[in-house]
Design a protein around this motif. Structure first.
Motif, PDB file in Angstrom:
ATOM      1  N   LEU A  60       0.824  -1.206   0.000  1.00 48.36           N
ATOM      2  CA  LEU A  60       0.000   0.000   0.000  1.00 48.36           C
ATOM      3  C   LEU A  60       0.860   1.260   0.000  1.00 48.36           C
ATOM      4  N   SER A  61       1.984   1.238   0.683  1.00 42.00           N
ATOM      5  CA  SER A  61       2.843   2.433   0.687  1.00 42.00           C
ATOM      6  C   SER A  61       3.457   2.661  -0.687  1.00 42.00           C
ATOM      7  N   LYS A  62       3.858   1.592  -1.380  1.00 41.30           N
ATOM      8  CA  LYS A  62       4.394   1.738  -2.736  1.00 41.30           C
ATOM      9  C   LYS A  62       3.324   2.269  -3.678  1.00 41.30           C
ATOM     10  N   GLN A  67       1.183   6.673  -6.958  1.00 40.53           N
ATOM     11  CA  GLN A  67       0.051   7.514  -7.346  1.00 40.53           C
ATOM     12  C   GLN A  67       0.367   8.984  -7.123  1.00 40.53           C
ATOM     13  N   SER A  68       1.034   9.269  -6.054  1.00 45.56           N
ATOM     14  CA  SER A  68       1.356  10.672  -5.796  1.00 45.56           C
ATOM     15  C   SER A  68       2.385  11.189  -6.793  1.00 45.56           C
ATOM     16  N   GLN A  74       3.480  18.002 -14.168  1.00 44.53           N
ATOM     17  CA  GLN A  74       4.389  17.961 -15.312  1.00 44.53           C
ATOM     18  C   GLN A  74       4.353  16.589 -15.982  1.00 44.53           C
ATOM     19  N   GLN A  75       4.344  15.538 -15.180  1.00 44.56           N
ATOM     20  CA  GLN A  75       4.310  14.196 -15.762  1.00 44.56           C
ATOM     21  C   GLN A  75       2.963  13.952 -16.448  1.00 44.56           C
ATOM     22  N   THR A  76       1.906  14.501 -15.898  1.00 51.67           N
ATOM     23  CA  THR A  76       0.592  14.354 -16.518  1.00 51.67           C
ATOM     24  C   THR A  76       0.580  15.025 -17.885  1.00 51.67           C
ATOM     25  N   LEU A  77       1.212  16.195 -17.992  1.00 53.93           N
ATOM     26  CA  LEU A  77       1.283  16.875 -19.280  1.00 53.93           C
ATOM     27  C   LEU A  77       2.108  16.083 -20.284  1.00 53.93           C
ATOM     28  N   GLN A  78       3.204  15.479 -19.823  1.00 50.69           N
ATOM     29  CA  GLN A  78       4.022  14.660 -20.717  1.00 50.69           C
ATOM     30  C   GLN A  78       3.251  13.442 -21.186  1.00 50.69           C
ATOM     31  N   ASP A  79       2.509  12.828 -20.264  1.00 54.38           N
ATOM     32  CA  ASP A  79       1.700  11.670 -20.650  1.00 54.38           C
ATOM     33  C   ASP A  79       0.626  12.067 -21.649  1.00 54.38           C
TER      34      ASP A  79
END
Length: 193
Positions: A60-62, A67-68, A74-79
């Motif tokens: 669960l911690s991983k 997710q965070s 920035q990564q969302t924009l790249q995706d």
């Protein structure tokens, strides 16, 4: 009743002297006995449950950390840019394949039209030749002229026929003309079970 003699325990001269152990915390000793008894009966089960809970917490911690990190802007924009590029490439490939398919379909339609035109022309030639009283073979090529047609209809002399088999040929004995011979099977009962 029997006579009972009561003696003072705290008397230093008494023959029945009881030595007292130093007082320990009796609550902790009973607790340690209870825990020891539980571990002896359910130790393996407790160990397995502990390991499973530990692995679940790690998983669960991983998951939470991934997710965070993936939800960073920035990564969302790249995706999003990557997905858009993939969709554009797929659309370009679809358009190219559709154009190729359309070109093949046009070529096929042109061939079909030429074949139909050829069949129609042959039917017209057959009809014209029948109107003129001439015979027309359907297998003859339309480029064939009447002179070629007349020369191809001449009778050729037949050659002398040779006998197919010699006179001493007998298929049952295997003697004679061919290399294949027939022999009858064994006589007698079959060797089945």
């Amino acid at each position: 009743m029997d006579d009972v003699e009561i003696t003072d325990v705290e008397d230093d001269n008494s023959p029945y002297r009881v030595e007292k152990a130093p007082l320990n915390n009796q609550d902790l000793s009973s607790l340690s006995l209870t825990v020891g008894e539980l571990l002896s009966q359910y130790g393996w089960y407790l160990l397995a449950v502990t390991v499973l809970v530990y692995l679940l917490i790690q998983h669960l911690s991983k998951r939470r950390s991934s997710q965070s990190s993936s939800s960073s802007p920035q990564q969302t924009l790249q995706d999003a840019a990557l997905v858009a590029k993939r969709q554009e490439a797929m659309e370009a490939a679809r358009i190219k394949m559709q154009e190729e398919l359309d070109a093949k379909a046009d070529i096929f339609r042109e061939k079909q039209r030429q074949q139909e035109e050829e069949k129609r022309r042959q039917k017209i030639e057959v009809w014209d030749s029948m109107q003129q009283g001439r015979s027309y073979k359907g297998t003859a090529k339309p480029s064939q002229t009447t002179e070629e047609a007349s020369s191809s209809t001449t009778v050729k002399p037949k050659s002398d026929k040779k006998p197919l088999r010699s006179a001493d040929y007998n298929p049952l004995t295997g003697q004679g003309g061919s290399s294949v011979s027939w022999r009858p099977g064994r006589r007698g009962p079959s060797s089945g079970g």
